[in-house]
Motif scaffolding. Structure first.
Motif, mmCIF file in Angstrom:
data_model
loop_
_atom_site.group_PDB
_atom_site.id
_atom_site.type_symbol
_atom_site.label_atom_id
_atom_site.label_comp_id
_atom_site.label_asym_id
_atom_site.label_seq_id
_atom_site.Cartn_x
_atom_site.Cartn_y
_atom_site.Cartn_z
ATOM 1 N N ALA A 27 35.156 -20.800 0.267
ATOM 2 C CA ALA A 27 34.295 -20.341 1.542
ATOM 3 C C ALA A 27 32.762 -20.897 1.202
ATOM 4 C CB ALA A 27 34.382 -19.023 1.541
ATOM 5 N N GLN A 28 32.624 -21.257 -0.433
ATOM 6 C CA GLN A 28 31.002 -21.613 -0.609
ATOM 7 C C GLN A 28 30.094 -21.082 -0.235
ATOM 8 O OE1 GLN A 28 31.252 -25.762 -0.217
ATOM 9 N NE2 GLN A 28 33.116 -26.002 -1.791
ATOM 10 N N GLY A 29 30.365 -19.517 -0.003
ATOM 11 C CA GLY A 29 28.838 -18.821 0.466
ATOM 12 C C GLY A 29 28.901 -18.675 1.997
ATOM 13 N N ASP A 30 29.872 -19.044 2.871
ATOM 14 C CA ASP A 30 29.839 -19.177 4.157
ATOM 15 C C ASP A 30 30.333 -17.547 4.480
ATOM 16 O OD1 ASP A 30 30.523 -19.156 6.958
ATOM 17 O OD2 ASP A 30 31.830 -20.886 6.873
ATOM 18 N N ALA A 31 29.315 -17.123 5.009
ATOM 19 C CA ALA A 31 29.659 -15.490 5.192
ATOM 20 C C ALA A 31 30.764 -15.101 6.256
ATOM 21 C CB ALA A 31 28.600 -14.943 5.933
ATOM 22 N N GLY A 32 31.032 -15.979 7.246
ATOM 23 C CA GLY A 32 32.135 -15.986 8.028
ATOM 24 C C GLY A 32 33.486 -15.875 7.334
ATOM 25 N N LEU A 33 33.483 -16.987 6.504
ATOM 26 C CA LEU A 33 34.741 -17.010 5.839
ATOM 27 C C LEU A 33 35.027 -16.055 4.835
ATOM 28 C CD1 LEU A 33 34.866 -21.335 5.453
ATOM 29 C CD2 LEU A 33 36.332 -19.577 7.063
ATOM 30 N N ILE A 34 34.011 -15.657 4.131
ATOM 31 C CA ILE A 34 34.231 -14.836 3.194
ATOM 32 C C ILE A 34 34.560 -13.224 3.840
ATOM 33 C CG2 ILE A 34 32.757 -13.023 1.615
ATOM 34 C CD1 ILE A 34 31.195 -15.476 0.772
ATOM 35 N N ALA A 35 34.089 -13.047 5.132
ATOM 36 C CA ALA A 35 34.465 -11.779 5.728
ATOM 37 C C ALA A 35 35.861 -12.057 6.235
ATOM 38 C CB ALA A 35 33.433 -11.542 6.803
ATOM 39 N N ALA A 36 36.356 -13.178 6.657
ATOM 40 C CA ALA A 36 37.642 -13.335 7.032
ATOM 41 C C ALA A 36 38.680 -13.370 6.004
ATOM 42 C CB ALA A 36 38.029 -14.877 7.723
ATOM 43 N N ALA A 37 38.139 -13.892 4.740
ATOM 44 C CA ALA A 37 39.175 -13.835 3.615
ATOM 45 C C ALA A 37 39.385 -12.251 3.042
ATOM 46 C CB ALA A 37 38.599 -14.609 2.533
ATOM 47 N N ARG A 38 38.141 -11.349 2.980
ATOM 48 C CA ARG A 38 38.308 -10.218 2.477
ATOM 49 C C ARG A 38 39.313 -9.371 3.630
ATOM 50 N NH1 ARG A 38 32.170 -9.351 0.233
ATOM 51 N NH2 ARG A 38 32.675 -10.272 -1.768
ATOM 52 N N GLY A 39 38.906 -9.463 4.932
ATOM 53 C CA GLY A 39 39.618 -8.767 6.033
ATOM 54 C C GLY A 39 41.323 -9.166 5.869
ATOM 55 N N ALA A 40 41.541 -10.572 5.796
ATOM 56 C CA ALA A 40 42.920 -10.601 5.422
ATOM 57 C C ALA A 40 43.496 -10.106 4.185
ATOM 58 C CB ALA A 40 43.014 -12.249 5.553
ATOM 59 N N PHE A 41 42.998 -10.082 3.384
ATOM 60 C CA PHE A 41 43.076 -9.500 1.996
ATOM 61 C C PHE A 41 43.478 -7.887 2.044
ATOM 62 C CE2 PHE A 41 42.433 -7.113 -1.961
ATOM 63 C CZ PHE A 41 43.261 -7.883 -2.892
ATOM 64 N N THR A 42 42.371 -7.405 2.718
ATOM 65 C CA THR A 42 42.480 -5.906 2.897
ATOM 66 C C THR A 42 43.762 -5.440 3.816
ATOM 67 O OG1 THR A 42 40.200 -5.703 2.498
ATOM 68 C CG2 THR A 42 41.222 -3.815 3.781
ATOM 69 N N SER A 43 43.819 -6.427 4.809
ATOM 70 C CA SER A 43 44.813 -6.267 5.720
ATOM 71 C C SER A 43 46.263 -5.990 5.069
ATOM 72 C CB SER A 43 44.848 -6.882 7.091
ATOM 73 O OG SER A 43 45.948 -6.727 7.742
ATOM 74 N N SER A 44 46.331 -7.255 4.191
ATOM 75 C CA SER A 44 47.803 -7.364 3.739
ATOM 76 C C SER A 44 48.096 -6.551 2.770
ATOM 77 C CB SER A 44 47.896 -8.999 3.289
ATOM 78 O OG SER A 44 46.885 -9.304 2.060
ATOM 79 N N MET A 45 47.028 -5.900 1.770
ATOM 80 C CA MET A 45 47.101 -4.902 0.999
ATOM 81 C C MET A 45 47.415 -3.772 1.374
ATOM 82 S SD MET A 45 47.108 -6.463 -2.096
ATOM 83 C CE MET A 45 46.991 -5.075 -2.960
ATOM 84 N N THR A 46 47.013 -3.428 2.661
ATOM 85 C CA THR A 46 47.345 -1.984 3.040
ATOM 86 C C THR A 46 48.546 -1.848 3.828
ATOM 87 O OG1 THR A 46 45.012 -1.948 4.157
ATOM 88 C CG2 THR A 46 46.768 -0.825 5.263
ATOM 89 N N THR A 47 48.995 -3.186 4.443
ATOM 90 C CA THR A 47 50.630 -3.332 4.586
ATOM 91 C C THR A 47 51.607 -3.152 3.443
ATOM 92 O OG1 THR A 47 49.877 -4.668 6.512
ATOM 93 C CG2 THR A 47 52.378 -4.723 5.807
ATOM 94 N N THR A 48 51.183 -3.786 2.232
ATOM 95 C CA THR A 48 51.984 -3.637 1.131
ATOM 96 C C THR A 48 51.949 -2.223 0.500
ATOM 97 O OG1 THR A 48 51.369 -5.822 0.407
ATOM 98 C CG2 THR A 48 52.399 -4.497 -1.322
ATOM 99 N N PHE A 49 50.787 -1.601 0.554
ATOM 100 C CA PHE A 49 50.755 -0.135 0.015
ATOM 101 C C PHE A 49 51.585 0.812 0.655
ATOM 102 C CE2 PHE A 49 46.391 -1.394 -2.106
ATOM 103 C CZ PHE A 49 47.343 -1.468 -3.487
#
Length: 86
Positions: A27-49
């Protein structure tokens, strides 16, 4: 939005497809990409848990059913002949 989906296609670098750390580095500091990456990670971890919690609950129920004491209660003793004569 990219939540819950794996980064795919020609736009996503290979390292972003592999891990959250790779996605944040790409993402190299791009706030939109960072938010999308964190959102995707959180969503997948929620499903896994959630799936893991259901599995643990199912294992607990199964263990309770398997380990339940199913021995019949001992039958009451019949009075002996000596006791009947008295």
């Amino acid at each position: 939005m990219a939540q819950g989906r794996r980064a795919e296609g020609p736009d996503a670098p290979e390292q972003a497809k592999q891990s959250i750390g790779g996605a944040l580095a790409a993402a190299q500091g791009d706030a939109g990409l960072i938010a999308a990456a964190r959102g995707a990670f959180t969503s997948s971890m929620t499903t896994t848990f959630t799936i893991s919690a259901v599995g643990v609950l199912a294992a607990a129920v199964l263990a309770t059913l398997v380990m339940r004491d199913t021995k019949p209660a001992p039958a009451p003793e019949e009075p002996k002949q000596e006791e009947l004569a008295a």
